[in-house]
Design a protein around this motif. Structure first.
Motif, PDB file in Angstrom:
ATOM      1  N   SER A  78       1.085  -1.061   0.285  1.00  0.00           N
ATOM      2  CA  SER A  78       0.024  -0.035  -0.020  1.00  0.00           C
ATOM      3  C   SER A  78       1.067   1.013   0.343  1.00  0.00           C
ATOM      4  O   SER A  78       1.788   1.700   0.919  1.00  0.00           O
ATOM      5  N   THR A  79       0.915   2.313  -0.706  1.00  0.00           N
ATOM      6  CA  THR A  79       1.746   3.526  -1.134  1.00  0.00           C
ATOM      7  C   THR A  79       1.104   4.814  -1.032  1.00  0.00           C
ATOM      8  O   THR A  79       1.423   5.398  -0.776  1.00  0.00           O
ATOM      9  N   GLY A  80       0.300   4.379   0.189  1.00  0.00           N
ATOM     10  CA  GLY A  80      -0.595   5.764   0.436  1.00  0.00           C
ATOM     11  C   GLY A  80      -1.507   6.395  -0.616  1.00  0.00           C
ATOM     12  O   GLY A  80      -1.303   8.101   0.543  1.00  0.00           O
ATOM     13  N   THR A  81      -1.801   5.876  -1.307  1.00  0.00           N
ATOM     14  CA  THR A  81      -2.687   6.941  -2.419  1.00  0.00           C
ATOM     15  C   THR A  81      -3.828   5.514  -2.862  1.00  0.00           C
ATOM     16  O   THR A  81      -4.234   4.349  -1.727  1.00  0.00           O
ATOM     17  N   ARG A  82      -4.493   5.917  -3.858  1.00  0.00           N
ATOM     18  CA  ARG A  82      -5.377   5.103  -3.627  1.00  0.00           C
ATOM     19  C   ARG A  82      -5.100   3.790  -4.749  1.00  0.00           C
ATOM     20  O   ARG A  82      -6.319   2.930  -4.754  1.00  0.00           O
ATOM     21  N   ASN A  83      -3.994   3.252  -5.410  1.00  0.00           N
ATOM     22  CA  ASN A  83      -3.205   2.269  -5.682  1.00  0.00           C
ATOM     23  C   ASN A  83      -2.572   1.658  -4.181  1.00  0.00           C
ATOM     24  O   ASN A  83      -1.710   1.855  -4.356  1.00  0.00           O
ATOM     25  N   VAL A  84      -3.402   0.479  -4.792  1.00  0.00           N
ATOM     26  CA  VAL A  84      -2.364  -0.452  -3.792  1.00  0.00           C
ATOM     27  C   VAL A  84      -1.891  -2.080  -5.107  1.00  0.00           C
ATOM     28  O   VAL A  84      -2.818  -2.010  -5.892  1.00  0.00           O
ATOM     29  N   ALA A  85      -0.801  -2.567  -4.782  1.00  0.00           N
ATOM     30  CA  ALA A  85      -0.074  -3.567  -5.015  1.00  0.00           C
ATOM     31  C   ALA A  85      -0.673  -4.857  -5.240  1.00  0.00           C
ATOM     32  O   ALA A  85      -0.206  -5.371  -3.590  1.00  0.00           O
ATOM     33  N   MET A  86      -0.855  -5.551  -5.750  1.00  0.00           N
ATOM     34  CA  MET A  86      -0.997  -7.084  -5.515  1.00  0.00           C
ATOM     35  C   MET A  86      -1.746  -7.998  -6.319  1.00  0.00           C
ATOM     36  O   MET A  86      -1.861  -7.192  -7.383  1.00  0.00           O
ATOM     37  N   ASN A  87      -0.822  -9.323  -6.512  1.00  0.00           N
ATOM     38  CA  ASN A  87      -1.005  -9.986  -7.644  1.00  0.00           C
ATOM     39  C   ASN A  87      -0.590  -9.839  -8.543  1.00  0.00           C
ATOM     40  O   ASN A  87      -1.034 -10.218 -10.120  1.00  0.00           O
ATOM     41  N   GLY A  88       0.141  -8.598  -8.951  1.00  0.00           N
ATOM     42  CA  GLY A  88       1.018  -8.189  -9.618  1.00  0.00           C
ATOM     43  C   GLY A  88       0.210  -7.491 -10.703  1.00  0.00           C
ATOM     44  O   GLY A  88       0.602  -6.976 -11.595  1.00  0.00           O
ATOM     45  N   THR A  89      -0.403  -6.695  -9.894  1.00  0.00           N
ATOM     46  CA  THR A  89      -1.680  -5.595 -10.584  1.00  0.00           C
ATOM     47  C   THR A  89      -1.277  -4.876 -10.004  1.00  0.00           C
ATOM     48  O   THR A  89      -1.187  -4.346  -8.504  1.00  0.00           O
ATOM     49  N   ILE A  90      -2.014  -3.495 -10.013  1.00  0.00           N
ATOM     50  CA  ILE A  90      -2.098  -2.743  -8.780  1.00  0.00           C
ATOM     51  C   ILE A  90      -4.115  -1.887  -8.976  1.00  0.00           C
ATOM     52  O   ILE A  90      -4.984  -2.086 -10.029  1.00  0.00           O
ATOM     53  N   VAL A  91      -4.412  -1.520  -7.438  1.00  0.00           N
ATOM     54  CA  VAL A  91      -5.466  -2.098  -7.280  1.00  0.00           C
ATOM     55  C   VAL A  91      -6.428  -0.631  -7.061  1.00  0.00           C
ATOM     56  O   VAL A  91      -5.826  -0.223  -6.240  1.00  0.00           O
ATOM     57  N   ASP A  92      -7.427  -0.021  -7.813  1.00  0.00           N
ATOM     58  CA  ASP A  92      -7.947   1.452  -7.514  1.00  0.00           C
ATOM     59  C   ASP A  92      -8.690   1.069  -6.399  1.00  0.00           C
ATOM     60  O   ASP A  92     -10.128   0.749  -6.641  1.00  0.00           O
ATOM     61  N   PHE A  93      -8.371   1.945  -4.985  1.00  0.00           N
ATOM     62  CA  PHE A  93      -9.441   1.782  -4.664  1.00  0.00           C
ATOM     63  C   PHE A  93     -10.312   2.559  -4.331  1.00  0.00           C
ATOM     64  O   PHE A  93     -11.265   2.807  -3.378  1.00  0.00           O
TER      65      PHE A  93
END
Length: 344
Positions: A78-93
């Protein structure tokens, strides 16, 4: 150099560099949903950090930057933004995610949202809900999912699973840090008060500090929580389930318990840099192992892999992993700057 103090404020995580990554695979955030939505982007290649770490997270020739996560390794950043890296991708929360942590079954996340409240969501960022709203003038950070599934005999304890299904987090008010908790299904926020049991062999033990406590991290099946006390620079393990006394692990900060609760990793400054140390959580096992003895960079915010074989940690250049047994030097796996956690 002392360990970076990211304890007391969720805003500290927000200062992390905003980064994104180009998708590396078709895998989505949930193993059962490889088509989950992701927010693509780019980020500059990382630079190799000194200090014995083999930084292999830079882009391979002709390829985009590796974000270091995959279905196989369970790593989340988790990068402190709306984007979280997991499973080889970036998830926009869809909104800011700070200090993300996973539920024991890996089906939910809890985090501090952009409003400063405790939020829960599904792994793909959907189903966002406010678990608890912070009072004015109070800052919340670093939630962890406390749980108790089995008693000392290994059997499921009736009524204990829900009793210990809590989110424990750091609350800061007027500069004072303390631990607090709220039921994972929602409810009243209460203080967590580490203590040594009255009576018996523990009646004369000094009581652990009630303020200055932060960076809670749950592990095991019996509601254990590791945490740090900033004024004393001590790491403790506490539960009111099977331990009659709060256990003082020793000097350090930013602790994390292994999934089985048998090991703890923490950060301690050595020769001007932050090192990673591990030891058993048993009272009679005090031998420590420095996983980063040759470090010339800082290793902070450690997290255990579900199988207990790997520890991920943040560095100024991204995320490194190191074998939990100390059999190899750290290796950079990502140039994303953020908080590493593993999905169960």
């Amino acid at each position: 150099m002392s360990v970076r103090n990211r304890f007391g404020s969720a805003a500290a995580i927000a200062l992390m560099t905003t980064v994104s990554a180009v998708l590396l695979s078709a895998c989505g955030p949930d193993n059962a949903d490889p088509g989950a939505t992701a927010a693509p982007g780019t980020s500059a290649p990382g630079t190799a950090a000194p200090g014995g770490a083999s930084h292999s997270g830079s882009p391979a020739p002709g390829r985009k930057e590796v974000n270091g996560t995959s279905v196989a390794n369970h790593l989340t950043i988790s990068t402190g933004t709306r984007n979280v890296a997991m499973n080889g991708t970036i998830v926009d929360f869809g909104s800011v995610v700070r200090d993300l942590a996973w539920s024991p079954d890996g089906k939910k996340v809890v985090y501090v949202g952009d409003s400063g409240d405790l939020m829960t969501a599904n792994p793909d960022g959907t189903g966002r809900a406010t678990l608890a709203k912070h009072p004015d003038g109070e800052e919340w950070s670093h939630p962890t999912w406390q749980h108790a599934a089995k008693g000392p005999s290994g059997n499921v304890v009736p009524n204990e699973t829900e009793r210990y299904n809590n989110i424990v987090f750091t609350a800061k008010k007027a500069g004072v840090l303390r631990l607090a908790k709220v039921p994972a299904k929602g409810g009243t926020v209460e203080d967590v008060s580490p203590h040594n049991s009255e009576g018996g062999d523990n009646s004369n033990l000094p009581q652990p500090p009630q303020t200055g406590n932060t960076w809670a991290n749950a592990g095991g099946q019996q509601a254990a929580i590791a945490y740090a006390n900033t004024p004393t620079n001590e790491v403790y393990i506490y539960d009111d389930y099977i331990r009659p006394a709060t256990q003082d692990i020793g000097k350090g900060s930013q602790p994390a318990l292994s999934a089985d609760g048998g090991q703890i990793v923490f950060v301690r400054a050595v020769n001007g840099h932050d090192h990673l140390f591990t030891r058993s959580t048993e009272h009679d096992q005090k031998a420590e192992k420095d996983l980063t003895p040759s470090a010339t960079t800082d290793f902070t915010e450690p997290a255990w892999s579900p199988d207990g074989k790997t520890i991920a940690a943040r560095t100024p250049e991204g995320i490194d992993t190191v074998p939990a047994d100390g059999s190899a030097a750290p290796t950079q796996v990502s140039t994303l700057l953020g908080l590493p956690v593993y999905r169960p």
